[in-house]
Design a protein around this motif. Structure first.
Motif, PDB file in Angstrom:
ATOM      1  N   SER A  29      18.637   0.983 -43.904  1.00 57.06           N
ATOM      2  CA  SER A  29      18.787   2.155 -44.767  1.00 57.06           C
ATOM      3  C   SER A  29      17.450   2.861 -44.963  1.00 57.06           C
ATOM      4  O   SER A  29      17.387   4.084 -45.073  1.00 57.06           O
ATOM      5  N   ALA A  30      16.367   2.083 -44.985  1.00 55.96           N
ATOM      6  CA  ALA A  30      15.037   2.658 -45.151  1.00 55.96           C
ATOM      7  C   ALA A  30      14.369   2.938 -43.812  1.00 55.96           C
ATOM      8  O   ALA A  30      13.262   3.484 -43.775  1.00 55.96           O
ATOM      9  N   LYS A  31      15.020   2.554 -42.717  1.00 56.25           N
ATOM     10  CA  LYS A  31      14.445   2.669 -41.368  1.00 56.25           C
ATOM     11  C   LYS A  31      13.048   2.032 -41.356  1.00 56.25           C
ATOM     12  O   LYS A  31      12.045   2.659 -40.949  1.00 56.25           O
ATOM     13  N   HIS A  32      13.018   0.789 -41.760  1.00 55.54           N
ATOM     14  CA  HIS A  32      11.755   0.081 -41.937  1.00 55.54           C
ATOM     15  C   HIS A  32      11.906  -1.362 -41.475  1.00 55.54           C
ATOM     16  O   HIS A  32      12.938  -1.998 -41.723  1.00 55.54           O
ATOM     17  N   ASP A  60      19.505  -8.504 -40.387  1.00 55.40           N
ATOM     18  CA  ASP A  60      18.441  -8.054 -41.272  1.00 55.40           C
ATOM     19  C   ASP A  60      17.249  -9.004 -41.292  1.00 55.40           C
ATOM     20  O   ASP A  60      16.217  -8.703 -41.903  1.00 55.40           O
ATOM     21  N   LYS A  61      17.376 -10.133 -40.592  1.00 51.78           N
ATOM     22  CA  LYS A  61      16.273 -11.101 -40.569  1.00 51.78           C
ATOM     23  C   LYS A  61      16.383 -11.959 -39.319  1.00 51.78           C
ATOM     24  O   LYS A  61      17.475 -12.347 -38.897  1.00 51.78           O
ATOM     25  N   ASN A  62      15.216 -12.225 -38.732  1.00 48.81           N
ATOM     26  CA  ASN A  62      15.151 -13.169 -37.629  1.00 48.81           C
ATOM     27  C   ASN A  62      13.869 -13.964 -37.757  1.00 48.81           C
ATOM     28  O   ASN A  62      12.806 -13.397 -38.039  1.00 48.81           O
ATOM     29  N   GLU A  63      13.970 -15.267 -37.549  1.00 49.73           N
ATOM     30  CA  GLU A  63      12.846 -16.153 -37.792  1.00 49.73           C
ATOM     31  C   GLU A  63      12.553 -16.989 -36.553  1.00 49.73           C
ATOM     32  O   GLU A  63      13.468 -17.467 -35.872  1.00 49.73           O
ATOM     33  N   ASP A  64      11.261 -17.166 -36.263  1.00 49.84           N
ATOM     34  CA  ASP A  64      10.858 -18.015 -35.139  1.00 49.84           C
ATOM     35  C   ASP A  64       9.548 -18.671 -35.510  1.00 49.84           C
ATOM     36  O   ASP A  64       8.481 -18.066 -35.396  1.00 49.84           O
ATOM     37  N   GLY A  65       9.638 -19.898 -36.008  1.00 48.74           N
ATOM     38  CA  GLY A  65       8.434 -20.614 -36.405  1.00 48.74           C
ATOM     39  C   GLY A  65       7.729 -19.919 -37.554  1.00 48.74           C
ATOM     40  O   GLY A  65       8.324 -19.668 -38.603  1.00 48.74           O
ATOM     41  N   ARG A  66       6.468 -19.562 -37.349  1.00 47.63           N
ATOM     42  CA  ARG A  66       5.683 -18.909 -38.403  1.00 47.63           C
ATOM     43  C   ARG A  66       5.978 -17.419 -38.525  1.00 47.63           C
ATOM     44  O   ARG A  66       5.463 -16.755 -39.429  1.00 47.63           O
TER      45      ARG A  66
END
Lengths: 115, 110
Positions: free
Chosen positions: B69-72, B55-61
């Protein structure tokens, strides 16, 4: 590491003519995909080549065809050009035919204008 | 039939603030979602991706959030810099083809 290169950068053709666009993939990449980007739109998938075979095709007519060579470079051929074929044609290469975990690396495109 | 939609054609943000770009999709079979950045006269450049199992991926900024569920999904850029000014494309895939949205043009002002 050499990136994806495309030629020519710009091209003007007349309706009904045929055109060939060329692409050299990034070193180490064995998969080439072609996309068409019309003005104001996102890129649309034309087809993918993997190990010199067409591996998948988008909603484009048969007059759009391609080739992949043993060195993984590629050509896009369009026959019987129509005015609506005017667009930016993007070539992209990747390490795998599954482009989710092996993201596409794009060239700068060929701008085709059909008059 | 547009399977990936970016409903904001443009966004303007001040330097140093957060930029949030949004994307909606319709196909439940998509298993990867990607963001690309495009400068004029250049091809799209890969920015960040996320698998459908996360549900989350981070790379620097850059951080991408996925709400299945919201397809968003959304892309957060913190802090925004003038060099981030570009067109951002959201894309989704279930295999060999990327399905792109129409893009959001981000302008970061000093």
């Amino acid at each position: 590491e050499t990136g994806v290169t495309q030629s020519p950068t710009h091209l003007i053709k007349t309706r009904g003519q045929q055109v060939t666009l060329r692409c050299s993939s990034q070193s180490g990449h064995n998969t080439v995909s072609w996309y068409q980007q019309a003005l104001g739109q996102g890129p649309q998938f034309i087809f993918q080549y993997y190990r010199e075979e067409e591996n998948g095709r988008g909603n484009f007519p048969p007059r759009f065809s391609g080739l992949q060579f043993p060195n993984y470079s590629s050509e896009l051929n369009v026959n019987a050009l129509e005015l609506d074929d005017s667009a930016l044609y993007l070539c992209a290469s990747s390490r795998s035919d599954r482009v989710g975990n092996s993201p596409l690396h794009f060239g700068n495109g060929t701008r085709l204008t059909v008059t | 039939d547009q399977q990936v939609k970016q409903n904001s054609p443009s966004l303007s943000v001040q330097e140093g603030r957060i930029s949030i770009l949004n994307c909606d999709y319709t196909n439940s079979m998509f298993d990867y979602f990607l963001w690309y950045k495009k400068y004029p006269a250049e091809g799209p450049t890969f920015l960040i991706s996320i698998s459908s199992i996360k549900d989350k991926n981070e790379d620097g900024r850059f951080t991408v959030f996925l709400n299945k569920s919201a397809k968003h999904l959304s892309l957060h850029i913190v802090p925004s810099q003038p060099g981030d000014s570009a067109v951002y494309f959201c894309a989704a895939t279930a295999g060999y083809a990327l399905n792109f949205g129409k893009g959001t043009s981000l302008l970061v002002t000093p």
